[in-house]
Design a protein around this motif. Structure first.
Motif, PDB file in Angstrom:
ATOM      1  N   CYS A  49      43.072  16.968  58.708  1.00 34.65           N
ATOM      2  CA  CYS A  49      43.009  17.561  57.372  1.00 34.65           C
ATOM      3  C   CYS A  49      43.542  16.600  56.308  1.00 34.65           C
ATOM      4  CB  CYS A  49      43.767  18.879  57.328  1.00 34.65           C
ATOM      5  SG  CYS A  49      45.504  18.730  57.778  1.00 34.65           S
TER       6      CYS A  49
ATOM      7  N   CYS B  83      42.260  19.834  65.282  1.00 34.88           N
ATOM      8  CA  CYS B  83      40.957  19.739  64.627  1.00 34.88           C
ATOM      9  C   CYS B  83      40.139  18.598  65.223  1.00 34.88           C
ATOM     10  CB  CYS B  83      41.135  19.509  63.131  1.00 34.88           C
ATOM     11  SG  CYS B  83      41.757  20.977  62.323  1.00 34.88           S
TER      12      CYS B  83
ATOM     13  N   CYS C 174      48.179  19.717  66.300  1.00 34.65           N
ATOM     14  CA  CYS C 174      46.969  19.568  65.490  1.00 34.65           C
ATOM     15  C   CYS C 174      45.792  19.463  66.449  1.00 34.65           C
ATOM     16  CB  CYS C 174      47.046  18.303  64.633  1.00 34.65           C
ATOM     17  SG  CYS C 174      47.976  18.535  63.117  1.00 34.65           S
TER      18      CYS C 174
END
Lengths: 257, 346
Positions: free
Chosen positions: B273, B250, B248
């Protein structure tokens, strides 16, 4: 010529003044802060009392008619209003008073005597009376967050209270999840912003900052039930800090079904 | 030398020689779990460990990373953070190396990310091969990450009294150069190594009920599967699954200004998310409301979107998301649930 510094005043209502104590304990950062603001009213650290101010920092919840009038009066003079600590932002532990009727509560506290507090009202967060511009949650507040909010006020920008749960900070701090130790923690449904203060020291989150906007109350209930808690016990866990009107609405619609 | 041998009794002195090249970070015990942290002596590390709470990703993409500092009064042009420290990551699992390879793909994509790439250039990876499952949550065999496929400088394989040292880069070569106690792999040890790998391969079996191409297919068809509804109901939204995932990536970008209202710093911070406001935009519109669709999105980012875009599965099978989930949402069960559903229909 530098612009004059904004004047900041601290006032307290129904509370323990522990959040102001957190501000008083900021040490060097507090001295830094006084370079950019004038603190004109703060009874824990000074005896002078300024009558005029720009930024009003309110600690405590409103629990009497007199409090309400006083809050309205001091708020009228302020350009910016800050709610400091759980009592002011959500009602905090004082909300426990509202779990029973005023009459019942008075009776259990004072016994069968003539009403010693005829002025008393159910507990309210300050935004139920005046418009609040900045919220600093927590019982007590987390010092670094207070400074961040002051920075936002000085820059004239809003402060965004984290909408994610305490787990976000807890995981980044690489704490062992207290659920793995068989303890019940409200971290998954509680607003972050305290840098997972309690779990960092091996304690459970008690939800003092209030619930995130959309707590998965039912999923949290399922998890707690696996640990052998009944629905009433779970609601009791929520009620210490999250018994305020707004917080109750967030979980009751899901859990009480 | 491509393959060397080092006796376990010589590990202390080799480790001390590594320290001269820079700081060494390795897996250390923390209560009932493990975390990567600064290591001063070889014995501080636990080389037999279940995946650490956070993956070594934290060294490539720190939870809060300074991008540049700025000054408002008087105005000064911002200067990007360009100084990065040289260090060694010791004892990295093959699944986590696979995770770093995924991150490499992302941050190399045009426009390439200078912060990530500069950091990476300074990091040396010494991996450790897993010879058995760390626990039942891992699904590394399903995605093949129990076997190393590059992405490291040196790989260690435990041969009992010694480690096999696979040198995979010039950086790795430098770390063993001139060390008389690291000798060339001989035929006898080679046979022993073959035997150990043969035993290892017997232990790892695909944890999913089908091979990857079929898994990829059920993801193509399973967007509206009831599996997501069930997962969404159980999800408490704590975000832990995304916090601990090695792939991940982000992030959000924030500015902090100090109290003098002049000196500031721009940083990037991890963003997930699974956060309630992740897909909410200025008008208040939320493009992905609800915990079911959010969980589905997380899975699709590992098993479908990355396959379409980069021809790469972004699940490393490390098992962290399952291990950390307090609602006991299991990656293995979710994927097998999708497979079952399709087979039931068929």
């Amino acid at each position: 010529m530098p612009k004059s510094k904004p004047r900041v005043a601290f006032f307290e209502f129904t509370d323990c003044e522990g959040c102001q104590l957190q501000v008083a304990n900021l040490g060097l950062s507090l001295l830094e802060l006084t370079k950019v603001v004038d603190i004109v009213n703060f009874r824990e650290i000074m005896s002078e009392q300024g009558k005029n101010y720009d930024v009003l920092v309110v600690e405590g919840s409103i629990s009497s008619k007199h409090d309400e009038e006083r809050l309205r009066a001091i708020a009228a003079k302020a350009k910016v209003i800050v709610a400091l600590g759980a009592c002011a932002t959500t009602g905090g532990v004082n909300n426990l008073k509202n779990l029973k009727s005023l009459e019942e509560q008075k009776k259990s506290v004072y016994g069968n005597v003539i009403d010693p507090v005829p002025d008393a009202l159910p507990t309210r967060a300050i935004d139920e009376i005046v418009k609040v511009d900045y919220y600093i949650h927590g019982c007590p507040i987390y010092g670094p967050e207070f400074l961040k909010v002051m920075e936002c006020i000085l820059l004239g920008k809003p402060y965004k209270v984290p909408q994610y749960p305490v787990c976000v900070e807890c995981k980044q701090n690489e704490n062992i999840c207290v659920y793995e130790k068989g303890l019940f923690c409200l971290g998954p449904v509680t607003r972050a912003g305290c840098n997972s203060w309690l779990p960092n020291y091996g304690n459970v989150c008690v939800g003092c900052r209030g619930l995130i906007d959309n707590p998965a109350a039912n999923a949290q209930k399922d998890i707690l039930e696996k640990y052998g808690l009944t629905v009433d016990e779970i609601l009791e866990k929520f009620s210490l800090y999250c018994a305020g009107k707004k917080d109750r609405a967030k979980y009751e619609k899901e859990i009480k079904k | 030398m491509k393959h060397g041998i080092i006796l376990k009794s010589d590990m202390d002195q080799w480790f001390d020689s590594l320290k001269k090249r820079g700081k060494v970070y390795g897996p250390k015990k923390k209560e009932s779990a493990f975390v990567f942290g600064l290591v001063h002596a070889f014995k501080e590390m636990s080389l037999s460990y279940i995946p650490t709470i956070l993956p070594p990703k934290k060294y490539y993409l720190p939870p809060k990373e300074s991008l540049f500092k700025f000054k408002i009064k008087p105005y000064e042009a911002a200067k990007a953070t360009t100084a990065f420290e040289e260090f060694i990551l010791f004892g990295v699992h093959t699944c986590d190396i696979a995770g770093i390879q995924c991150m490499d793909v992302i941050f190399n994509e045009n426009p390439a990310d200078p912060n990530y790439l500069s950091r990476k250039e300074k990091i040396t990876i010494i991996g450790i091969e897993c010879l058995d499952y760390c626990d039942s949550y891992a699904t590394c065999a399903s995605v093949g990450t129990h076997i190393h496929k590059g992405g490291y400088d040196i790989m260690l394989t435990d041969l009992g009294t010694a480690y096999l040292v696979h040198i995979n880069s010039e950086k790795g070569e430098h770390l063993i150069k001139g060390k008389k106690y690291i000798r060339e792999l001989d035929l006898e040890t080679r046979k022993k190594w073959d035997k150990i790998i043969e035993e290892k391969n017997k232990k790892f079996k695909n944890e999913f009920k089908a091979e990857l191409p079929e898994v990829s297919k059920v993801f193509e068809e399973g967007f509206f599967s009831p599996v997501w509804e069930d997962v969404g109901k159980r999800c408490v939204g704590c975000t832990n699954c995304t916090a601990v995932c090695p792939t991940c990536y982000c992030f959000d970008v924030i500015d902090d200004v100090s109290l003098n209202l002049s000196d500031g710093e721009r940083s990037r911070v991890w963003s997930y998310c699974q956060m309630d406001d992740f897909a909410r935009v200025a008008t208040g519109e939320d493009f992905r409301p609800g915990r079911g669709p959010r969980q589905r999105h997380r899975y699709f980012r590992k098993f479908k979107y990355s396959v379409l875009k980069y021809n790469k599965y972004f699940c490393t099978g490390c098992g962290r998301c399952t291990r950390t989930c307090m609602a006991k949402i299991s990656l293995k069960e979710t994927v097998n649930g999708l497979l079952d559903e399709k087979r039931g229909k068929g």
